[in-house]
Design a protein around this motif. Sequence first.
Motif, PDB file in Angstrom:
ATOM      1  N   GLU A   1       0.799  -0.997  -0.109  1.00 30.62           N
ATOM      2  CA  GLU A   1       0.094  -0.025   0.127  1.00 30.62           C
ATOM      3  C   GLU A   1       0.810   1.183   0.027  1.00 30.62           C
ATOM      4  O   GLU A   1       0.575   2.109  -0.738  1.00 30.62           O
ATOM      5  N   SER A   2       1.968   1.211   0.915  1.00 28.42           N
ATOM      6  CA  SER A   2       2.643   2.339   0.999  1.00 28.42           C
ATOM      7  C   SER A   2       3.443   2.504  -0.311  1.00 28.42           C
ATOM      8  O   SER A   2       3.976   3.791  -0.646  1.00 28.42           O
ATOM      9  N   ALA A   3       3.656   1.722  -1.112  1.00 28.77           N
ATOM     10  CA  ALA A   3       4.439   1.755  -2.500  1.00 28.77           C
ATOM     11  C   ALA A   3       3.656   2.061  -3.525  1.00 28.77           C
ATOM     12  O   ALA A   3       4.121   2.126  -4.575  1.00 28.77           O
TER      13      ALA A   3
ATOM     14  N   HIS B   1      -6.883  -7.725   1.093  1.00 26.16           N
ATOM     15  CA  HIS B   1      -8.138  -6.982   1.005  1.00 26.16           C
ATOM     16  C   HIS B   1      -8.571  -6.121   1.890  1.00 26.16           C
ATOM     17  O   HIS B   1      -9.464  -5.226   1.511  1.00 26.16           O
ATOM     18  N   GLU B   2      -8.205  -6.130   3.060  1.00 24.50           N
ATOM     19  CA  GLU B   2      -8.562  -5.345   4.119  1.00 24.50           C
ATOM     20  C   GLU B   2      -7.877  -3.803   3.954  1.00 24.50           C
ATOM     21  O   GLU B   2      -8.271  -2.970   4.391  1.00 24.50           O
ATOM     22  N   ARG B   3      -6.826  -3.731   3.034  1.00 23.76           N
ATOM     23  CA  ARG B   3      -6.333  -2.416   2.658  1.00 23.76           C
ATOM     24  C   ARG B   3      -6.731  -2.185   1.154  1.00 23.76           C
ATOM     25  O   ARG B   3      -6.250  -1.127   0.481  1.00 23.76           O
ATOM     26  N   GLY B   4      -7.691  -2.992   0.675  1.00 22.74           N
ATOM     27  CA  GLY B   4      -8.362  -2.717  -0.840  1.00 22.74           C
ATOM     28  C   GLY B   4      -7.467  -2.964  -1.958  1.00 22.74           C
ATOM     29  O   GLY B   4      -7.423  -2.685  -3.036  1.00 22.74           O
ATOM     30  N   LEU B   5      -6.416  -3.905  -1.496  1.00 23.35           N
ATOM     31  CA  LEU B   5      -5.524  -4.379  -2.599  1.00 23.35           C
ATOM     32  C   LEU B   5      -5.958  -5.944  -3.300  1.00 23.35           C
ATOM     33  O   LEU B   5      -6.560  -6.518  -2.536  1.00 23.35           O
TER      34      LEU B   5
END
Length: 398
Positions: free
Chosen positions: A162-164, A191-195
């Motif tokens: 996510e940070s990248a 999935h919890e972070r929308g990826l």
Amino acid sequence: MRDDDLLVPSASPGDEAEVPEPEPEPHVEPEPDVEPAPDVETWPDAPTARWWTALDDGRLQCDLCPRRCRLHPGQRGFCFVRARDGDRMVLTTYGRSSGFAIDPVEKKPLAHFYPGTAVLSFGTAGCNLNCRFCQNWDISKSREWDRLAAIASPDGIARAAESAGCDSVAFTYNDPVIFAEYAIDTAMACHERGLHAIAVTAGYIAPVARAEFFAPMDAANIDLKGFTEDFYWKVTGSHLRDVLDTIVWVHEHTDTWVELTTLLIPGHNDAPDEIERMSRWILAEIGPDVPLHFSAFHPDFKMLDVPPTPASTLRTARATALDVGLHFVYTGNVHDPSGETTSCSTCGHVLIERDWYEILAYTVTADGRCPECGTVVPGRFGTAVGHWGRRSLPVRIA
């Protein structure tokens, strides 16, 4: 830990299809080489694995893949990373990686899954196949202590991706089937972070484990390494039927987007009639819209005496598959812009023009259609194309 501490650059690293009938095995498959070590190994910190059975004779049977290794205390399975610790089966590589890199999604290869986006890729060690041509053999055939330097939790990987600015995390380099528990937990953290989560796999997995493994995978590229049992057994040490069953099952019973890849090896699996039979099987069992990638072989591992795949072989195979009726057929590991381009299956309009994974032109509409005729383009598409480009960036999780 700040998000920007998670990733830092690292040093470089029509007709009825003809389905093959199971052929007699050239010889009896031996038990995997899992003889007890003189000093019984233990893994007290390794998590208990799923998919195993305690047998009446005192051994534990791993039920994850068709090998079904049967282990005495201290033994490891054929894959080397699933082992018996006392009265339980464990995954010795959970939370440990052979390295991370940010790649274009097209390198997995996936041509119809959020084109142009960046993917955080990683693998572990070991493999449940024995491919003589393995092009990641230093990972797949390693003992984990040789390669596993990176320690990363599922949530740590998801946060790093996510940070990248990555859209997905891909389980690749070696087969994620053998580190299924780690891959599943990481996919859920993504999935919890929308990826998205991507499995790059040979599909050599037992029916009992398929549902749980593929359920959290948003996309999968499954290797269809050839189309004869003789090739599968002699060259990969596995069986064709198990892979065909996996491909059909994932297509029929999951929402996972599937693409297929065949590495064409001169003189081994590149015969025109074999390519045609394989293409007809795909058309009959999966349909015309599954993307099929033909990739070029380069001499490696135990096949250093085999020449590289000529570009003409890939182009001929692509033409054969298209003539059979498959709509989306691509070439890989060679410079072939026409073989990387996605065109509308109805009107022929160029939808995605590529060159070495880089997107040169993108005309798919926001709702995933051809702008000329309105035909739905099979796959998963966002509201805009990604711009990661062709580069691969090795990274480490700090």
